[in-house]
Scaffold this motif. Structure first.
Motif, PDB file in Angstrom:
ATOM      1  N   ASN A 103     -11.893 -28.770 -29.433  1.00 36.93           N
ATOM      2  CA  ASN A 103     -12.551 -29.233 -30.662  1.00 36.93           C
ATOM      3  C   ASN A 103     -13.975 -29.685 -30.398  1.00 36.93           C
ATOM      4  OD1 ASN A 103     -10.354 -28.760 -32.314  1.00 36.93           O
ATOM      5  ND2 ASN A 103      -9.665 -30.896 -32.375  1.00 36.93           N
ATOM      6  N   GLU A 104     -14.154 -30.525 -29.381  1.00 41.18           N
ATOM      7  CA  GLU A 104     -15.494 -31.045 -29.091  1.00 41.18           C
ATOM      8  C   GLU A 104     -16.424 -29.942 -28.591  1.00 41.18           C
ATOM      9  OE1 GLU A 104     -16.610 -33.984 -29.980  1.00 41.18           O
ATOM     10  OE2 GLU A 104     -14.598 -34.236 -30.823  1.00 41.18           O
ATOM     11  N   SER A 105     -15.867 -28.978 -27.869  1.00 45.86           N
ATOM     12  CA  SER A 105     -16.689 -27.869 -27.374  1.00 45.86           C
ATOM     13  C   SER A 105     -17.220 -27.027 -28.538  1.00 45.86           C
ATOM     14  CB  SER A 105     -15.869 -26.993 -26.420  1.00 45.86           C
ATOM     15  OG  SER A 105     -15.479 -27.734 -25.276  1.00 45.86           O
ATOM     16  N   VAL A 106     -16.377 -26.829 -29.542  1.00 49.34           N
ATOM     17  CA  VAL A 106     -16.824 -26.087 -30.736  1.00 49.34           C
ATOM     18  C   VAL A 106     -17.910 -26.869 -31.459  1.00 49.34           C
ATOM     19  CG1 VAL A 106     -16.124 -25.287 -33.031  1.00 49.34           C
ATOM     20  CG2 VAL A 106     -14.676 -24.814 -31.044  1.00 49.34           C
ATOM     21  N   LYS A 107     -17.648 -28.142 -31.709  1.00 47.89           N
ATOM     22  CA  LYS A 107     -18.577 -28.963 -32.500  1.00 47.89           C
ATOM     23  C   LYS A 107     -19.926 -29.126 -31.814  1.00 47.89           C
ATOM     24  CE  LYS A 107     -15.717 -32.479 -33.087  1.00 47.89           C
ATOM     25  NZ  LYS A 107     -15.235 -33.799 -33.567  1.00 47.89           N
ATOM     26  N   ASN A 108     -19.924 -29.085 -30.482  1.00 42.48           N
ATOM     27  CA  ASN A 108     -21.155 -29.333 -29.732  1.00 42.48           C
ATOM     28  C   ASN A 108     -21.749 -28.070 -29.116  1.00 42.48           C
ATOM     29  OD1 ASN A 108     -21.601 -32.494 -29.494  1.00 42.48           O
ATOM     30  ND2 ASN A 108     -19.390 -32.119 -29.442  1.00 42.48           N
ATOM     31  N   LYS A 109     -21.301 -26.912 -29.571  1.00 43.39           N
ATOM     32  CA  LYS A 109     -21.893 -25.628 -29.192  1.00 43.39           C
ATOM     33  C   LYS A 109     -21.941 -25.413 -27.680  1.00 43.39           C
ATOM     34  CE  LYS A 109     -22.731 -25.081 -33.575  1.00 43.39           C
ATOM     35  NZ  LYS A 109     -21.776 -24.293 -34.390  1.00 43.39           N
ATOM     36  N   VAL A 110     -20.824 -25.718 -26.999  1.00 46.26           N
ATOM     37  CA  VAL A 110     -20.723 -25.458 -25.570  1.00 46.26           C
ATOM     38  C   VAL A 110     -20.851 -23.954 -25.324  1.00 46.26           C
ATOM     39  CG1 VAL A 110     -19.033 -25.433 -23.672  1.00 46.26           C
ATOM     40  CG2 VAL A 110     -19.423 -27.521 -24.986  1.00 46.26           C
ATOM     41  N   LYS A 111     -21.565 -23.591 -24.257  1.00 46.60           N
ATOM     42  CA  LYS A 111     -21.823 -22.169 -23.992  1.00 46.60           C
ATOM     43  C   LYS A 111     -20.588 -21.425 -23.506  1.00 46.60           C
ATOM     44  CE  LYS A 111     -26.680 -23.010 -22.798  1.00 46.60           C
ATOM     45  NZ  LYS A 111     -27.674 -23.034 -21.674  1.00 46.60           N
ATOM     46  N   CYS A 112     -19.749 -22.113 -22.714  1.00 47.40           N
ATOM     47  CA  CYS A 112     -18.540 -21.456 -22.206  1.00 47.40           C
ATOM     48  C   CYS A 112     -17.547 -22.517 -21.766  1.00 47.40           C
ATOM     49  CB  CYS A 112     -18.862 -20.525 -21.035  1.00 47.40           C
ATOM     50  SG  CYS A 112     -17.461 -19.483 -20.515  1.00 47.40           S
ATOM     51  N   PHE A 113     -16.274 -22.270 -22.056  1.00 48.44           N
ATOM     52  CA  PHE A 113     -15.169 -23.160 -21.720  1.00 48.44           C
ATOM     53  C   PHE A 113     -14.352 -22.472 -20.633  1.00 48.44           C
ATOM     54  CE2 PHE A 113     -11.113 -25.214 -22.096  1.00 48.44           C
ATOM     55  CZ  PHE A 113     -11.311 -26.453 -22.717  1.00 48.44           C
ATOM     56  N   VAL A 114     -14.351 -23.053 -19.429  1.00 49.00           N
ATOM     57  CA  VAL A 114     -13.620 -22.471 -18.302  1.00 49.00           C
ATOM     58  C   VAL A 114     -12.303 -23.228 -18.151  1.00 49.00           C
ATOM     59  CG1 VAL A 114     -13.670 -21.911 -15.849  1.00 49.00           C
ATOM     60  CG2 VAL A 114     -15.798 -21.889 -17.184  1.00 49.00           C
ATOM     61  N   PHE A 115     -11.212 -22.499 -18.216  1.00 51.03           N
ATOM     62  CA  PHE A 115      -9.881 -23.109 -18.232  1.00 51.03           C
ATOM     63  C   PHE A 115      -9.049 -22.607 -17.071  1.00 51.03           C
ATOM     64  CE2 PHE A 115      -5.419 -22.792 -20.030  1.00 51.03           C
ATOM     65  CZ  PHE A 115      -5.126 -24.130 -19.849  1.00 51.03           C
ATOM     66  N   THR A 116      -8.466 -23.541 -16.323  1.00 50.19           N
ATOM     67  CA  THR A 116      -7.520 -23.144 -15.282  1.00 50.19           C
ATOM     68  C   THR A 116      -6.115 -23.187 -15.871  1.00 50.19           C
ATOM     69  OG1 THR A 116      -7.486 -25.423 -14.454  1.00 50.19           O
ATOM     70  CG2 THR A 116      -8.857 -23.846 -13.286  1.00 50.19           C
ATOM     71  N   SER A 117      -5.591 -22.003 -16.112  1.00 52.19           N
ATOM     72  CA  SER A 117      -4.221 -21.840 -16.563  1.00 52.19           C
ATOM     73  C   SER A 117      -3.345 -21.786 -15.317  1.00 52.19           C
ATOM     74  CB  SER A 117      -4.101 -20.574 -17.413  1.00 52.19           C
ATOM     75  OG  SER A 117      -2.796 -20.404 -17.904  1.00 52.19           O
ATOM     76  N   SER A 118      -2.362 -20.916 -15.280  1.00 52.41           N
ATOM     77  CA  SER A 118      -1.440 -20.892 -14.147  1.00 52.41           C
ATOM     78  C   SER A 118      -0.651 -19.602 -14.119  1.00 52.41           C
ATOM     79  CB  SER A 118      -0.474 -22.078 -14.239  1.00 52.41           C
ATOM     80  OG  SER A 118       0.559 -21.978 -13.291  1.00 52.41           O
ATOM     81  N   ILE A 119      -0.216 -19.231 -12.941  1.00 51.50           N
ATOM     82  CA  ILE A 119       0.706 -18.104 -12.792  1.00 51.50           C
ATOM     83  C   ILE A 119       2.038 -18.407 -13.478  1.00 51.50           C
ATOM     84  CG2 ILE A 119       1.755 -18.863 -10.637  1.00 51.50           C
ATOM     85  CD1 ILE A 119       1.662 -16.015  -9.631  1.00 51.50           C
ATOM     86  N   ALA A 120       2.264 -19.686 -13.827  1.00 47.60           N
ATOM     87  CA  ALA A 120       3.506 -20.072 -14.504  1.00 47.60           C
ATOM     88  C   ALA A 120       3.663 -19.380 -15.855  1.00 47.60           C
ATOM     89  CB  ALA A 120       3.557 -21.588 -14.693  1.00 47.60           C
ATOM     90  N   VAL A 121       2.592 -18.878 -16.436  1.00 48.47           N
ATOM     91  CA  VAL A 121       2.716 -18.208 -17.746  1.00 48.47           C
ATOM     92  C   VAL A 121       3.530 -16.916 -17.629  1.00 48.47           C
ATOM     93  CG1 VAL A 121       0.531 -19.181 -18.556  1.00 48.47           C
ATOM     94  CG2 VAL A 121       0.569 -16.869 -17.586  1.00 48.47           C
ATOM     95  N   TYR A 122       3.599 -16.333 -16.426  1.00 45.98           N
ATOM     96  CA  TYR A 122       4.357 -15.089 -16.240  1.00 45.98           C
ATOM     97  C   TYR A 122       5.856 -15.330 -16.155  1.00 45.98           C
ATOM     98  CZ  TYR A 122      -0.155 -12.961 -14.987  1.00 45.98           C
ATOM     99  OH  TYR A 122      -1.450 -12.512 -14.988  1.00 45.98           O
ATOM    100  N   GLY A 123       6.262 -16.543 -15.793  1.00 48.71           N
ATOM    101  CA  GLY A 123       7.676 -16.828 -15.637  1.00 48.71           C
ATOM    102  C   GLY A 123       8.294 -15.970 -14.553  1.00 48.71           C
ATOM    103  N   GLY A 124       9.443 -15.365 -14.872  1.00 46.68           N
ATOM    104  CA  GLY A 124      10.181 -14.584 -13.878  1.00 46.68           C
ATOM    105  C   GLY A 124       9.905 -13.100 -13.931  1.00 46.68           C
TER     106      GLY A 124
END
Length: 331
Positions: A103-124
């Motif tokens: 939300n704050e990144s949108v409101k403040n016009k951040v150039k890029c949001f870098v997110f560390t997700s995880s291999i956990a999204v693949y499951g089994g």
């Protein structure tokens, strides 16, 4: 000057990414609630703010004050197995807190949001996991990470916020929390060895993981905003070679020069084999010669011995006791 916010910068991966950003000339503001990190991990050149991503009023203040160019979101409680038993805590910290930042990144016009997700999204899913696979998380932690990935996609479509998503896996190295008995098996093994305790292995120890040294990942995460081809991408990042948990235990003992015993306990509900394909990362960042497991452990051992034994703390906010591994009930 480029100004970047690093959430979780007093923690493990965040401390390394912060140092890489400083090398790139960024002014770095670190936000961390110190629930899993330590203030001594924060580089002296960075501005440190103790606080939570759950505090949306604090976030509003920080974004207004610092006019962040980039946000590197690494704050999370990354315990896949425990997440089944701390559902509310997991979704508040790993999903709702992330939404506050978006939300704050949108409101403040951040150039890029870098997110560390995880291999956990693949499951089994059948390894090696590839980014073009349809995710199938099997624990609340993976579900929360995938939800944030999806939120970033729709936020880009609605508001134009650029993003980069990394899916690291089984990362280890300096600044890892040695006292957390629920996650980071390399740190757990080192801490047990230094206490002359047996190394605890769930099940038969034949589960496989590709253990990834942090020094091979952090520079790419930090520099990704300078590579336009990474924008809008989901990127697996980590080591190529997988090892069994038993092989890891033996290598940790060899590297630390300490002889230990193995303690096999009841298997927990976890993915048996998890490692990823990194073709996209090689294409975007070039082919690196990553540390072997032994080389990475060699670098971590000196730090671990200097840091010393960390007392393992029992997680205080477990919400469901049923089916909780008995080991996690111990003080």
């Amino acid at each position: 000057m480029i100004t970047s916010l690093v959430t979780g910068g007093a923690g493990f991966i965040g401390a390394h990414v912060s140092r890489e950003l400083l090398k790139l000339g960024h002014h770095v503001v670190i936000l961390d609630d110190l629930s899993g990190g330590y203030e001594e991990n924060v580089p002296s050149e960075a501005t440190f703010v103790q606080g939570s991503i759950m505090d949306h009023e604090l976030l509003e203040k920080l974004f207004t004050e610092h006019k962040f160019d980039y946000v590197y979101h690494l704050a999370a409680y990354a315990a896949e197995g425990l997440s089944h038993f701390i559902k509310r805590f997991n979704y508040n910290n790993n999903l709702i807190g992330s939404v506050n930042l978006i939300n704050e990144s949108v409101k403040n016009k951040v150039k890029c949001f870098v997110f560390t997700s995880s291999i956990a999204v693949y499951g089994g899913l059948q390894p090696p996991m590839r980014e073009d696979m349809v995710p199938h998380p099997e624990d609340p932690y993976g579900i929360a990470k995938l939800a944030v990935e999806q939120e970033l996609k729709v936020t880009k479509e609605m508001f134009g916020l650029d993003y980069i998503i990394f899916r690291p896996h089984n990362v280890y190295g300096e600044y890892q929390n040695l006292g957390d008995k629920y996650r980071n098996v390399v740190g757990i093994f080192m801490n047990q060895l230094m206490q002359d305790n047996p190394l605890t292995i769930f099940g038969d120890g034949n589960q496989t993981r590709a253990f990834s040294y942090i020094g091979d990942l952090a520079p790419h995460i930090a520099n990704s905003v300078n590579i336009r081809e990474t924008y809008g991408e989901v990127i697996n990042i980590g080591a190529e070679k997988e090892y069994t948990i038993k092989e890891l235990a033996e290598t940790v003992m060899e590297t630390m020069g300490l002889e230990g015993k193995l303690r096999f306990v009841e298997a927990r509900n976890e993915v048996t084999h998890a490692y990823a394909d990194h073709s996209k990362a090689h294409r975007l960042f070039g082919t690196d010669t990553n540390h072997t497991l032994k080389q990475g452990l060699d670098k971590m051992v000196g730090w671990a011995k200097n840091t010393g034994i960390k007392k393992s703390q029992k997680f205080k906010n477990i919400e469901i006791i049923e089916n909780l591994p008995p080991l996690w009930l111990e003080d």
